[in-house]
Design a protein around this motif. Structure first.
Motif, short mmCIF file in Angstrom:
data_model
loop_
_atom_site.label_atom_id
_atom_site.label_comp_id
_atom_site.label_asym_id
_atom_site.label_seq_id
_atom_site.Cartn_x
_atom_site.Cartn_y
_atom_site.Cartn_z
N TYR A 19 0.84 -1.19 0.00
CA TYR A 19 0.00 0.00 0.00
C TYR A 19 0.88 1.24 0.00
CZ TYR A 19 -4.14 -2.80 0.98
OH TYR A 19 -5.16 -3.71 0.90
N GLU A 20 0.48 2.24 -0.78
CA GLU A 20 1.32 3.42 -0.96
C GLU A 20 1.69 4.14 0.33
OE1 GLU A 20 1.56 7.46 -3.71
OE2 GLU A 20 -0.13 6.09 -3.93
N PRO A 21 0.78 4.26 1.30
CA PRO A 21 1.20 4.92 2.55
C PRO A 21 2.38 4.24 3.22
CG PRO A 21 -1.19 4.80 2.44
CD PRO A 21 -0.67 3.98 1.30
N TRP A 22 2.55 2.92 2.97
CA TRP A 22 3.70 2.24 3.54
C TRP A 22 4.92 2.31 2.63
CZ3 TRP A 22 5.33 0.63 8.10
CH2 TRP A 22 6.51 -0.14 8.13
N PHE A 23 4.75 1.87 1.37
CA PHE A 23 5.96 1.74 0.54
C PHE A 23 6.56 3.09 0.18
CE2 PHE A 23 2.84 1.33 -3.11
CZ PHE A 23 3.23 2.43 -3.85
N SER A 24 5.76 4.17 0.17
CA SER A 24 6.32 5.49 -0.15
C SER A 24 7.29 5.98 0.92
CB SER A 24 5.19 6.51 -0.34
OG SER A 24 4.46 6.68 0.86
N GLU A 25 7.20 5.40 2.12
CA GLU A 25 8.10 5.75 3.21
C GLU A 25 9.16 4.68 3.48
OE1 GLU A 25 8.16 8.57 4.90
OE2 GLU A 25 6.45 9.43 3.83
N ASN A 26 8.81 3.41 3.21
CA ASN A 26 9.66 2.30 3.64
C ASN A 26 10.03 1.32 2.54
OD1 ASN A 26 9.20 2.78 6.74
ND2 ASN A 26 7.16 2.74 5.84
N GLY A 27 9.55 1.53 1.33
CA GLY A 27 9.64 0.47 0.34
C GLY A 27 8.69 -0.65 0.74
N ASN A 210 -4.88 2.61 10.32
CA ASN A 210 -4.24 2.25 11.58
C ASN A 210 -2.75 1.92 11.41
OD1 ASN A 210 -4.50 1.81 14.42
ND2 ASN A 210 -4.47 -0.40 14.07
N MET A 211 -2.25 2.09 10.19
CA MET A 211 -0.88 1.67 9.86
C MET A 211 0.16 2.37 10.73
SD MET A 211 0.57 1.46 5.97
CE MET A 211 -0.41 0.05 5.48
N LYS A 212 -0.04 3.63 11.01
CA LYS A 212 0.95 4.40 11.80
C LYS A 212 1.09 3.86 13.22
CE LYS A 212 -2.43 7.97 13.07
NZ LYS A 212 -3.55 7.31 12.37
N LYS A 216 5.97 -1.45 13.77
CA LYS A 216 6.82 -2.62 14.05
C LYS A 216 6.25 -3.87 13.39
CE LYS A 216 9.97 -0.64 16.59
NZ LYS A 216 11.38 -0.54 16.10
N SER A 217 4.94 -3.99 13.37
CA SER A 217 4.31 -5.15 12.74
C SER A 217 4.59 -5.17 11.23
CB SER A 217 2.80 -5.13 12.99
OG SER A 217 2.52 -5.27 14.37
N TYR A 218 4.43 -4.03 10.58
CA TYR A 218 4.68 -3.98 9.14
C TYR A 218 6.16 -4.17 8.81
CZ TYR A 218 -0.11 -2.73 8.01
OH TYR A 218 -1.47 -2.76 7.84
#
Length: 330
Positions: A19-27, A210-212, A216-218
Protein backbone atom coordinates in the motif's frame (compact mmCIF):
# COMPACT_ATOMS: atom_id res chain seq x y z
CA UNK A 1 -14.80 -11.98 -30.40
CA UNK A 2 -11.96 -11.77 -27.88
CA UNK A 3 -11.52 -13.86 -24.74
CA UNK A 4 -8.93 -12.91 -22.13
CA UNK A 5 -8.10 -14.47 -18.79
CA UNK A 6 -6.23 -13.47 -15.65
CA UNK A 7 -5.12 -15.80 -12.85
CA UNK A 8 -6.09 -15.43 -9.23
CA UNK A 9 -3.25 -15.36 -6.73
CA UNK A 10 -2.15 -16.64 -3.34
CA UNK A 11 -0.11 -14.21 -1.27
CA UNK A 12 2.30 -15.85 1.16
CA UNK A 13 4.22 -12.96 2.75
CA UNK A 14 4.46 -9.18 2.62
CA UNK A 15 0.81 -8.25 2.16
CA UNK A 16 0.12 -4.71 3.39
CA UNK A 17 3.56 -3.35 2.51
CA UNK A 18 2.28 -2.87 -1.05
CA UNK A 19 0.00 0.00 0.00
CA UNK A 20 1.32 3.42 -0.96
CA UNK A 21 1.20 4.92 2.55
CA UNK A 22 3.70 2.24 3.54
CA UNK A 23 5.96 1.74 0.54
CA UNK A 24 6.32 5.49 -0.15
CA UNK A 25 8.10 5.75 3.21
CA UNK A 26 9.66 2.30 3.64
CA UNK A 27 9.64 0.47 0.34
CA UNK A 28 7.76 -2.83 0.26
CA UNK A 29 8.01 -6.48 -0.69
CA UNK A 30 5.79 -9.50 -1.18
CA UNK A 31 5.95 -13.17 -2.13
CA UNK A 32 3.01 -14.48 -4.13
CA UNK A 33 1.93 -17.14 -6.60
CA UNK A 34 -0.55 -17.02 -9.47
CA UNK A 35 -2.75 -20.12 -9.42
CA UNK A 36 -4.69 -22.11 -11.99
CA UNK A 37 -8.06 -20.43 -11.42
CA UNK A 38 -9.03 -17.53 -13.62
CA UNK A 39 -11.24 -14.58 -14.40
CA UNK A 40 -12.42 -14.69 -18.01
CA UNK A 41 -13.60 -11.68 -20.01
CA UNK A 42 -15.42 -12.11 -23.32
CA UNK A 43 -15.55 -9.00 -25.48
CA UNK A 44 -17.49 -8.49 -28.71
CA UNK A 45 -17.58 -5.16 -30.50
CA UNK A 46 -21.00 -4.57 -32.05
CA UNK A 47 -21.11 -4.09 -35.82
CA UNK A 48 -21.64 -0.47 -36.82
CA UNK A 49 -25.05 -1.22 -38.37
CA UNK A 50 -26.38 -2.34 -34.98
CA UNK A 51 -27.77 0.16 -32.52
CA UNK A 52 -25.12 1.33 -30.09
CA UNK A 53 -25.65 -0.51 -26.81
CA UNK A 54 -23.42 -1.64 -24.00
CA UNK A 55 -24.44 -5.09 -22.82
CA UNK A 56 -22.63 -6.16 -19.64
CA UNK A 57 -23.17 -9.57 -18.02
CA UNK A 58 -21.79 -10.01 -14.52
CA UNK A 59 -23.74 -10.43 -11.28
CA UNK A 60 -26.38 -8.39 -13.07
CA UNK A 61 -27.36 -8.13 -16.73
CA UNK A 62 -27.04 -4.57 -18.00
CA UNK A 63 -28.06 -3.10 -21.34
CA UNK A 64 -27.57 0.64 -21.61
CA UNK A 65 -26.97 3.23 -24.31
CA UNK A 66 -24.24 5.20 -22.54
CA UNK A 67 -21.08 4.32 -20.68
CA UNK A 68 -22.15 6.68 -17.90
CA UNK A 69 -25.16 4.43 -17.21
CA UNK A 70 -23.07 1.28 -16.69
CA UNK A 71 -23.30 0.07 -13.09
CA UNK A 72 -20.14 -2.06 -13.01
CA UNK A 73 -17.56 0.48 -11.78
CA UNK A 74 -14.46 -1.14 -13.30
CA UNK A 75 -16.12 -1.61 -16.71
CA UNK A 76 -17.41 1.95 -16.71
CA UNK A 77 -14.04 3.52 -15.87
CA UNK A 78 -12.04 1.28 -18.21
CA UNK A 79 -14.32 2.01 -21.19
CA UNK A 80 -14.11 5.73 -20.47
CA UNK A 81 -10.34 5.57 -20.05
CA UNK A 82 -9.76 3.74 -23.32
CA UNK A 83 -12.18 5.66 -25.52
CA UNK A 84 -15.23 3.48 -26.11
CA UNK A 85 -17.85 6.23 -26.02
CA UNK A 86 -18.76 5.71 -29.68
CA UNK A 87 -18.51 1.93 -29.73
CA UNK A 88 -21.25 -0.47 -28.69
CA UNK A 89 -20.11 -3.78 -27.24
CA UNK A 90 -21.07 -6.99 -25.48
CA UNK A 91 -19.00 -7.91 -22.44
CA UNK A 92 -19.38 -10.90 -20.14
CA UNK A 93 -17.48 -12.15 -17.11
CA UNK A 94 -16.92 -15.62 -15.67
CA UNK A 95 -14.89 -16.25 -12.52
CA UNK A 96 -13.59 -19.63 -11.39
CA UNK A 97 -13.66 -18.49 -7.74
CA UNK A 98 -16.03 -16.18 -5.82
CA UNK A 99 -15.32 -12.48 -5.84
CA UNK A 100 -14.50 -10.80 -2.54
CA UNK A 101 -12.72 -13.90 -1.25
CA UNK A 102 -9.12 -12.74 -0.88
CA UNK A 103 -7.77 -14.13 -4.16
CA UNK A 104 -7.21 -10.84 -6.00
CA UNK A 105 -10.38 -11.16 -8.07
CA UNK A 106 -10.94 -7.43 -8.65
CA UNK A 107 -7.46 -6.91 -10.06
CA UNK A 108 -7.75 -10.08 -12.14
CA UNK A 109 -10.97 -8.69 -13.61
CA UNK A 110 -9.42 -5.30 -14.31
CA UNK A 111 -6.31 -6.75 -15.95
CA UNK A 112 -8.32 -9.18 -18.10
CA UNK A 113 -10.59 -6.35 -19.26
CA UNK A 114 -7.73 -4.01 -20.15
CA UNK A 115 -5.91 -6.81 -21.98
CA UNK A 116 -9.04 -7.50 -24.03
CA UNK A 117 -9.49 -3.81 -24.87
CA UNK A 118 -5.88 -3.59 -26.03
CA UNK A 119 -6.38 -6.65 -28.21
CA UNK A 120 -9.45 -5.02 -29.76
CA UNK A 121 -7.34 -1.97 -30.57
CA UNK A 122 -4.62 -4.27 -31.97
CA UNK A 123 -2.12 -2.91 -29.46
CA UNK A 124 0.45 -4.81 -27.44
CA UNK A 125 0.85 -4.31 -23.69
CA UNK A 126 3.55 -5.75 -21.43
CA UNK A 127 2.96 -6.99 -17.85
CA UNK A 128 4.48 -3.87 -16.26
CA UNK A 129 2.14 -1.61 -18.23
CA UNK A 130 -0.84 -3.85 -17.55
CA UNK A 131 -0.20 -3.88 -13.80
CA UNK A 132 0.26 -0.10 -13.73
CA UNK A 133 -2.85 0.59 -15.83
CA UNK A 134 -4.93 -1.76 -13.67
CA UNK A 135 -3.70 -0.05 -10.52
CA UNK A 136 -4.56 3.33 -12.03
CA UNK A 137 -8.16 2.26 -12.67
CA UNK A 138 -8.64 0.83 -9.19
CA UNK A 139 -6.82 3.44 -7.12
CA UNK A 140 -7.09 6.68 -9.05
CA UNK A 141 -10.29 6.31 -11.06
CA UNK A 142 -12.35 4.36 -8.53
CA UNK A 143 -10.65 5.85 -5.44
CA UNK A 144 -10.38 2.40 -3.86
CA UNK A 145 -7.98 1.64 -1.02
CA UNK A 146 -5.78 -0.89 -2.80
CA UNK A 147 -2.18 -1.99 -2.88
CA UNK A 148 -0.19 -2.87 -6.00
CA UNK A 149 0.36 -6.55 -5.20
CA UNK A 150 -2.69 -8.05 -6.91
CA UNK A 151 -2.25 -6.20 -10.20
CA UNK A 152 1.37 -7.34 -10.43
CA UNK A 153 0.60 -10.94 -9.48
CA UNK A 154 -2.17 -11.38 -12.04
CA UNK A 155 -0.38 -9.51 -14.84
CA UNK A 156 2.89 -11.45 -14.54
CA UNK A 157 1.71 -14.88 -13.39
CA UNK A 158 4.14 -17.40 -11.92
CA UNK A 159 5.72 -17.54 -8.45
CA UNK A 160 7.55 -14.32 -7.63
CA UNK A 161 9.22 -12.17 -5.03
CA UNK A 162 8.61 -8.49 -5.71
CA UNK A 163 10.57 -5.59 -4.21
CA UNK A 164 8.86 -2.19 -4.25
CA UNK A 165 10.79 1.06 -4.21
CA UNK A 166 9.61 4.22 -2.48
CA UNK A 167 8.66 5.76 -5.83
CA UNK A 168 6.37 2.81 -6.61
CA UNK A 169 8.66 1.15 -9.14
CA UNK A 170 9.25 -2.54 -8.55
CA UNK A 171 11.40 -5.51 -9.52
CA UNK A 172 9.85 -8.93 -10.16
CA UNK A 173 12.12 -11.88 -9.32
CA UNK A 174 10.84 -15.38 -10.17
CA UNK A 175 11.20 -18.05 -7.50
CA UNK A 176 13.23 -20.72 -9.26
CA UNK A 177 12.34 -24.20 -8.02
CA UNK A 178 12.70 -27.52 -9.78
CA UNK A 179 9.42 -29.11 -10.82
CA UNK A 180 10.01 -31.80 -8.18
CA UNK A 181 10.56 -29.30 -5.37
CA UNK A 182 7.62 -27.21 -6.52
CA UNK A 183 5.36 -30.26 -6.38
CA UNK A 184 6.61 -31.09 -2.88
CA UNK A 185 5.96 -27.48 -1.82
CA UNK A 186 2.45 -27.32 -3.28
CA UNK A 187 1.52 -30.71 -1.85
CA UNK A 188 1.94 -29.30 1.65
CA UNK A 189 -0.96 -26.83 1.20
CA UNK A 190 -4.67 -27.03 1.88
CA UNK A 191 -6.89 -24.18 0.66
CA UNK A 192 -10.25 -23.90 2.45
CA UNK A 193 -13.19 -21.68 1.50
CA UNK A 194 -14.85 -20.08 4.53
CA UNK A 195 -18.07 -19.46 2.54
CA UNK A 196 -17.90 -15.78 3.49
CA UNK A 197 -17.16 -12.93 1.09
CA UNK A 198 -16.55 -9.28 1.91
CA UNK A 199 -15.77 -5.91 0.36
CA UNK A 200 -11.99 -5.76 0.58
CA UNK A 201 -11.60 -2.01 0.28
CA UNK A 202 -13.63 -1.29 3.44
CA UNK A 203 -11.38 -3.61 5.45
CA UNK A 204 -8.27 -2.17 3.80
CA UNK A 205 -9.35 1.37 4.68
CA UNK A 206 -9.43 0.54 8.36
CA UNK A 207 -6.13 -1.33 8.19
CA UNK A 208 -4.35 1.48 6.34
CA UNK A 209 -5.75 4.16 8.66
CA UNK A 210 -4.24 2.25 11.58
CA UNK A 211 -0.88 1.67 9.86
CA UNK A 212 0.95 4.40 11.80
CA UNK A 213 0.14 2.53 15.02
CA UNK A 214 1.50 -0.79 13.72
CA UNK A 215 4.90 0.20 12.33
CA UNK A 216 6.82 -2.62 14.05
CA UNK A 217 4.31 -5.15 12.74
CA UNK A 218 4.68 -3.98 9.14
CA UNK A 219 8.45 -3.91 9.46
CA UNK A 220 8.38 -7.56 10.52
CA UNK A 221 5.95 -8.46 7.72
CA UNK A 222 8.37 -6.92 5.22
CA UNK A 223 11.40 -8.64 6.76
CA UNK A 224 9.76 -12.02 6.29
CA UNK A 225 9.79 -11.85 2.48
CA UNK A 226 13.54 -12.44 1.85
CA UNK A 227 13.64 -14.91 4.75
CA UNK A 228 10.83 -16.91 3.15
CA UNK A 229 12.68 -16.88 -0.16
CA UNK A 230 15.77 -18.25 1.57
CA UNK A 231 13.72 -21.04 3.17
CA UNK A 232 12.54 -22.03 -0.30
CA UNK A 233 16.10 -22.04 -1.65
CA UNK A 234 17.10 -24.34 1.22
CA UNK A 235 13.91 -26.44 0.90
CA UNK A 236 13.23 -25.67 4.56
CA UNK A 237 9.48 -26.00 4.27
CA UNK A 238 8.87 -26.48 7.98
CA UNK A 239 10.37 -23.08 8.76
CA UNK A 240 8.32 -21.59 5.90
CA UNK A 241 5.14 -22.98 7.46
CA UNK A 242 6.03 -21.86 10.96
CA UNK A 243 6.68 -18.35 9.70
CA UNK A 244 3.29 -18.37 7.95
CA UNK A 245 1.77 -18.86 11.38
CA UNK A 246 3.80 -15.96 12.79
CA UNK A 247 2.73 -13.80 9.86
CA UNK A 248 -0.94 -14.61 10.43
CA UNK A 249 -0.77 -13.77 14.12
CA UNK A 250 0.70 -10.38 13.21
CA UNK A 251 -1.81 -9.79 10.41
CA UNK A 252 -4.89 -10.55 12.51
CA UNK A 253 -3.71 -7.95 15.03
CA UNK A 254 -3.45 -5.16 12.45
CA UNK A 255 -7.18 -4.43 12.68
CA UNK A 256 -10.19 -5.78 14.56
CA UNK A 257 -12.03 -6.53 11.28
CA UNK A 258 -9.47 -8.91 9.78
CA UNK A 259 -10.56 -12.02 11.65
CA UNK A 260 -13.60 -13.18 13.61
CA UNK A 261 -14.66 -16.01 15.91
CA UNK A 262 -15.50 -18.43 13.08
CA UNK A 263 -12.22 -17.84 11.25
CA UNK A 264 -10.20 -18.15 14.45
CA UNK A 265 -11.95 -21.43 15.32
CA UNK A 266 -11.32 -22.88 11.86
CA UNK A 267 -7.68 -21.78 11.91
CA UNK A 268 -7.07 -23.28 15.35
CA UNK A 269 -8.81 -26.48 14.24
CA UNK A 270 -6.31 -26.72 11.38
CA UNK A 271 -3.35 -26.23 13.73
CA UNK A 272 -4.67 -28.97 15.98
CA UNK A 273 -5.10 -31.41 13.10
CA UNK A 274 -1.88 -31.38 11.14
CA UNK A 275 -1.17 -27.79 10.04
CA UNK A 276 2.12 -26.04 10.76
CA UNK A 277 0.71 -22.63 9.99
CA UNK A 278 -1.36 -20.71 7.52
CA UNK A 279 -3.19 -17.47 6.92
CA UNK A 280 -6.41 -15.90 5.78
CA UNK A 281 -5.83 -14.65 2.25
CA UNK A 282 -6.52 -11.11 1.15
CA UNK A 283 -7.64 -8.16 3.25
CA UNK A 284 -9.47 -10.30 5.81
CA UNK A 285 -13.01 -10.80 7.04
CA UNK A 286 -13.66 -13.97 5.04
CA UNK A 287 -12.69 -15.72 1.84
CA UNK A 288 -10.06 -18.44 1.77
CA UNK A 289 -7.89 -19.87 4.54
CA UNK A 290 -4.57 -21.35 3.46
CA UNK A 291 -2.98 -24.06 5.61
CA UNK A 292 0.51 -25.50 5.28
CA UNK A 293 0.47 -29.05 6.61
CA UNK A 294 3.19 -30.82 8.51
CA UNK A 295 5.11 -33.31 6.41
CA UNK A 296 2.89 -36.31 5.70
CA UNK A 297 -0.18 -34.71 7.32
CA UNK A 298 -1.95 -33.10 4.35
CA UNK A 299 -4.41 -35.95 3.71
CA UNK A 300 -5.14 -36.25 7.41
CA UNK A 301 -5.85 -32.52 7.63
CA UNK A 302 -8.21 -32.69 4.63
CA UNK A 303 -10.05 -35.65 6.16
CA UNK A 304 -10.36 -33.87 9.50
CA UNK A 305 -11.82 -30.81 7.79
CA UNK A 306 -14.75 -33.01 6.77
CA UNK A 307 -17.46 -30.96 5.06
CA UNK A 308 -15.33 -27.84 4.67
CA UNK A 309 -14.81 -26.79 1.04
CA UNK A 310 -11.21 -27.69 0.12
CA UNK A 311 -10.01 -26.27 -3.21
CA UNK A 312 -7.02 -27.96 -4.88
CA UNK A 313 -4.69 -25.63 -6.77
CA UNK A 314 -1.52 -25.49 -8.81
CA UNK A 315 0.82 -22.83 -10.17
CA UNK A 316 -0.25 -20.76 -13.16
CA UNK A 317 2.98 -19.91 -15.02
CA UNK A 318 1.23 -17.40 -17.26
CA UNK A 319 -0.17 -14.02 -16.36
CA UNK A 320 -3.01 -12.18 -18.07
CA UNK A 321 -3.33 -13.34 -21.65
CA UNK A 322 -5.58 -13.56 -24.69
CA UNK A 323 -6.87 -17.12 -25.05
CA UNK A 324 -9.03 -16.51 -28.14
CA UNK A 325 -9.16 -13.81 -30.77
CA UNK A 326 -10.84 -13.98 -34.15
CA UNK A 327 -8.06 -11.71 -35.39
CA UNK A 328 -5.14 -14.14 -35.23
CA UNK A 329 -2.61 -11.33 -35.57
CA UNK A 330 -3.07 -10.25 -31.93
Amino acid sequence: MIVSRSPYRISFFGGGTDYEPWFSENGGAFLSMAINYYTYITLRIKPKFQKKHYTIHWRFAEEVESIDLIQHPIVKEALKEYGYHETGLDLSYIGDLPGGSGMGSSSAFTAALIRALYADKKKQINPYELADFSYNIEKNKLKETVGIQDQIATSFGGFNKVNIEKDGSYAVSPINMSSENLDIFLNRFVLVYTRKTRRATSIAEKKVSNMKNKIKSYERIQEMVPIAQEYLVKSDLNSFGQMLNESWLIKRDLSDVISNKEIDELYNFGLNNGALGGKLLGAGGGGFLLFMAKEGQRDNLINKLGKEVVVPFNLSPHGTEIVYNEDSKI
